[in-house]
Design a protein around this motif. Structure first.
Motif, PDB file in Angstrom:
ATOM      1  N   LEU A 171     -49.638  42.749  24.525  1.00  0.00           N
ATOM      2  CA  LEU A 171     -48.649  42.297  25.511  1.00  0.00           C
ATOM      3  C   LEU A 171     -48.766  40.802  25.808  1.00  0.00           C
ATOM      4  O   LEU A 171     -47.842  40.197  26.374  1.00  0.00           O
ATOM      5  N   ASP A 172     -49.880  40.187  25.404  1.00  0.00           N
ATOM      6  CA  ASP A 172     -50.008  38.727  25.590  1.00  0.00           C
ATOM      7  C   ASP A 172     -48.871  37.987  24.896  1.00  0.00           C
ATOM      8  O   ASP A 172     -48.438  36.925  25.349  1.00  0.00           O
ATOM      9  N   ALA A 173     -48.383  38.538  23.802  1.00  0.00           N
ATOM     10  CA  ALA A 173     -47.284  37.873  23.080  1.00  0.00           C
ATOM     11  C   ALA A 173     -46.044  37.808  23.983  1.00  0.00           C
ATOM     12  O   ALA A 173     -45.284  36.838  23.937  1.00  0.00           O
ATOM     13  N   ALA A 174     -45.849  38.821  24.823  1.00  0.00           N
ATOM     14  CA  ALA A 174     -44.702  38.808  25.738  1.00  0.00           C
ATOM     15  C   ALA A 174     -44.922  37.799  26.865  1.00  0.00           C
ATOM     16  O   ALA A 174     -44.007  37.053  27.233  1.00  0.00           O
ATOM     17  N   LEU A 175     -46.149  37.765  27.410  1.00  0.00           N
ATOM     18  CA  LEU A 175     -46.436  36.784  28.472  1.00  0.00           C
ATOM     19  C   LEU A 175     -46.202  35.370  27.956  1.00  0.00           C
ATOM     20  O   LEU A 175     -45.605  34.536  28.626  1.00  0.00           O
ATOM     21  N   GLN A 176     -46.702  35.111  26.728  1.00  0.00           N
ATOM     22  CA  GLN A 176     -46.558  33.767  26.168  1.00  0.00           C
ATOM     23  C   GLN A 176     -45.122  33.471  25.760  1.00  0.00           C
ATOM     24  O   GLN A 176     -44.630  32.355  25.911  1.00  0.00           O
ATOM     25  N   GLY A 177     -44.427  34.503  25.258  1.00  0.00           N
ATOM     26  CA  GLY A 177     -43.036  34.314  24.826  1.00  0.00           C
ATOM     27  C   GLY A 177     -42.117  34.008  25.991  1.00  0.00           C
ATOM     28  O   GLY A 177     -41.191  33.223  25.887  1.00  0.00           O
ATOM     29  N   PHE A 178     -42.376  34.671  27.116  1.00  0.00           N
ATOM     30  CA  PHE A 178     -41.755  34.418  28.419  1.00  0.00           C
ATOM     31  C   PHE A 178     -40.242  34.662  28.505  1.00  0.00           C
ATOM     32  O   PHE A 178     -39.788  35.398  29.372  1.00  0.00           O
ATOM     33  N   GLU A 179     -39.439  34.083  27.624  1.00  0.00           N
ATOM     34  CA  GLU A 179     -37.987  34.110  27.876  1.00  0.00           C
ATOM     35  C   GLU A 179     -37.376  35.503  27.812  1.00  0.00           C
ATOM     36  O   GLU A 179     -36.301  35.723  28.361  1.00  0.00           O
ATOM     37  N   GLY A 180     -38.030  36.430  27.140  1.00  0.00           N
ATOM     38  CA  GLY A 180     -37.496  37.788  27.102  1.00  0.00           C
ATOM     39  C   GLY A 180     -37.888  38.596  28.327  1.00  0.00           C
ATOM     40  O   GLY A 180     -37.482  39.750  28.475  1.00  0.00           O
ATOM     41  N   LEU A 181     -38.711  38.015  29.211  1.00  0.00           N
ATOM     42  CA  LEU A 181     -39.193  38.791  30.367  1.00  0.00           C
ATOM     43  C   LEU A 181     -38.154  38.842  31.484  1.00  0.00           C
ATOM     44  O   LEU A 181     -37.185  38.096  31.491  1.00  0.00           O
ATOM     45  N   HIS A 182     -38.396  39.709  32.465  1.00  0.00           N
ATOM     46  CA  HIS A 182     -37.384  40.145  33.431  1.00  0.00           C
ATOM     47  C   HIS A 182     -38.091  40.646  34.691  1.00  0.00           C
ATOM     48  O   HIS A 182     -39.315  40.526  34.799  1.00  0.00           O
ATOM     49  N   HIS A 183     -37.332  41.286  35.588  1.00  0.00           N
ATOM     50  CA  HIS A 183     -37.907  41.777  36.847  1.00  0.00           C
ATOM     51  C   HIS A 183     -38.919  42.900  36.633  1.00  0.00           C
ATOM     52  O   HIS A 183     -39.635  43.268  37.559  1.00  0.00           O
ATOM     53  N   ASP A 184     -38.962  43.497  35.440  1.00  0.00           N
ATOM     54  CA  ASP A 184     -39.835  44.660  35.224  1.00  0.00           C
ATOM     55  C   ASP A 184     -41.250  44.289  34.794  1.00  0.00           C
ATOM     56  O   ASP A 184     -41.981  45.138  34.281  1.00  0.00           O
ATOM     57  N   VAL A 185     -41.664  43.045  35.038  1.00  0.00           N
ATOM     58  CA  VAL A 185     -43.044  42.674  34.696  1.00  0.00           C
ATOM     59  C   VAL A 185     -44.068  43.473  35.511  1.00  0.00           C
ATOM     60  O   VAL A 185     -45.215  43.608  35.099  1.00  0.00           O
ATOM     61  N   GLY A 186     -43.644  44.005  36.667  1.00  0.00           N
ATOM     62  CA  GLY A 186     -44.564  44.859  37.432  1.00  0.00           C
ATOM     63  C   GLY A 186     -44.890  46.119  36.663  1.00  0.00           C
ATOM     64  O   GLY A 186     -46.061  46.485  36.488  1.00  0.00           O
ATOM     65  N   PHE A 187     -43.851  46.793  36.176  1.00  0.00           N
ATOM     66  CA  PHE A 187     -44.085  47.997  35.372  1.00  0.00           C
ATOM     67  C   PHE A 187     -44.990  47.668  34.171  1.00  0.00           C
ATOM     68  O   PHE A 187     -45.790  48.488  33.751  1.00  0.00           O
ATOM     69  N   MET A 188     -44.819  46.481  33.602  1.00  0.00           N
ATOM     70  CA  MET A 188     -45.538  46.153  32.357  1.00  0.00           C
ATOM     71  C   MET A 188     -47.001  45.777  32.602  1.00  0.00           C
ATOM     72  O   MET A 188     -47.868  46.171  31.832  1.00  0.00           O
ATOM     73  N   TRP A 189     -47.271  45.008  33.679  1.00  0.00           N
ATOM     74  CA  TRP A 189     -48.654  44.524  33.841  1.00  0.00           C
ATOM     75  C   TRP A 189     -49.464  45.221  34.918  1.00  0.00           C
ATOM     76  O   TRP A 189     -50.682  45.163  34.908  1.00  0.00           O
ATOM     77  N   LEU A 190     -48.793  45.925  35.865  1.00  0.00           N
ATOM     78  CA  LEU A 190     -49.598  46.684  36.830  1.00  0.00           C
ATOM     79  C   LEU A 190     -50.413  47.765  36.123  1.00  0.00           C
ATOM     80  O   LEU A 190     -51.550  48.049  36.485  1.00  0.00           O
TER      81      LEU A 190
END
Ligand code: GLY
Length: 373
Positions: free
Chosen positions: A82-101
């Protein structure tokens, strides 16, 4: 079957099934199985997909309950991907809670891993960055949706409460509370049902409209949205002690229980859709059960049975009707539906979050539960 026997029985089946599934799936990221097999790996097809934290969340619950290293190793493997998503950033959205909690914050809570804490704080900062101070809401999605907030976000803001506790910086929790207040004002209706989407003027915060979302139509009552509202306000009460959130969660719960009792405790996709054909969403049931069990922990002793027993009715109905305990096949809870009008292979099928909430609910009922929200 009496409740204790049912609980022991379902836990034994869960242990067998999750052990086999962990061996097969490992640190791939599953979503919906096809013919009983998780063929797609979201790490390869969509690293930003909002459900990518549920599999590690299931693994961390199993690790907490069993202390078997294989669950931890698989969850940590997903977290690194999932680090690739954190670093990629632009595809992220309000659901980062579901993803990282349920990935990094779960790891930090259970093992004290400092790198995981840092990932969780990174995700919380991204969620806080979506806050619109003039509109007083956390914006949903990306692209043109600058003026939309959605009920689902109530399940993401616990990441902000956590970040404030960790850093002693009140800004994160302040954003969460203001967003929850706006949700209460604009999304929750007088009868305890909820809009899915609310459009606000992004410069003033004034209500503009409540467009239809994943339910049947504008003004209807998408059951998973009702479950997000129920559990989300119960969690905001836990994290803030604000009585208005507890009152909201109770009102939404009463509405949910009244509706689900009409269909033998399995939720329809939408509580205000035509009576035929009947479309089911088991994921709304397992999520609502967790919200009801959270509420049962928050209310005085004499009020507890209403919420606990409703949760047990829902879980037993879903177990009887939709659970697949064949350990050779992937996924547990069938009958999940992403949206009323969706027909993209995500209608009436097992969906990963249905399984996540089943596991959390069973852990709660067995008092084996570690809060991951
Ligand atoms: N959060 C998206 C959904 O509930 O489908």
């Amino acid at each position: 079957m009496n409740e204790n026997r049912w609980l022991n029985d379902i836990w034994s089946k869960l242990e067998v099934k999750m052990s086999a599934q962990c061996d097969r799936v490992g640190d791939r990221i599953p979503y919906i199985p096809v013919d009983g097999v998780y063929q797609e790996d979201k790490a390869e097809t969509d690293m930003y997909w909002w459900t990518n934290g549920f599999w590690p969340g299931m693994l961390w619950h199993m690790y907490h309950a069993t202390k078997e290293a294989k669950y931890k190793e698989a969850a940590e493997g997903v977290e690194r991907k999932l680090d690739a998503a954190l670093q990629g950033f632009e595809g992220l959205h309000h659901d980062v809670g579901f993803m990282w909690l349920h990935s990094s914050v779960a790891n930090y809570r259970l093992t004290g891993n400092e790198a995981s804490r840092s990932r969780g704080l990174h995700a919380a900062s991204l969620l806080a960055g979506r806050y619109n101070p003039d509109g007083r809401y956390i914006r949903a999605w990306n692209d043109a949706f600058i003026s939309w907030m959605i009920i689902d976000c109530m399940m993401n803001i616990p990441l902000l409460y956590w970040a404030s506790r960790e850093t002693k910086d009140p800004r994160f929790a302040a954003i969460a509370r203001i967003h929850a207040d706006s949700t209460l004002k604009h999304a929750i209706r007088a009868d305890g049902s909820s809009n899915h989407i609310v459009e606000l003027n992004p410069n003033t915060g004034e209500f503009v409209a409540a467009p239809g979302g994943q339910g049947y139509e504008t003004g209807s009552s998408w059951s998973r949205g009702q479950a997000w509202a129920l559990y989300g306000f119960a969690l905001s009460y836990r994290h803030t002690g604000d009585q208005s959130y507890l009152n909201a969660a109770k009102q939404i719960a009463h509405y949910f229980i009244a509706n689900v009792s009409l269909t033998n405790f399995v939720p329809l996709v939408d509580f205000r859709a035509p009576s035929e054909p009947r479309y089911w969403d088991s994921t709304a049931g397992t999520c609502a059960a967790c919200g009801l069990l959270e509420l049962a922990e928050s209310v005085p002793e004499l009020e507890k049975p209403l919420y606990r027993e409703a949760a047990v009715h829902i879980l037993q109905a879903i177990d009887k009707r939709f659970c697949n305990w064949n350990e050779a096949q992937d996924s547990i809870v069938a009958g999940g539906t992403a949206a009323y009008h969706s027909r993209n292979g995500d209608f009436g099928v097992p969906i990963i979050y249905g399984d996540y909430f089943l596991i959390e609910a069973i852990m709660r009922l067995r008092n084996q539960h570690e809060l991951l929200w």
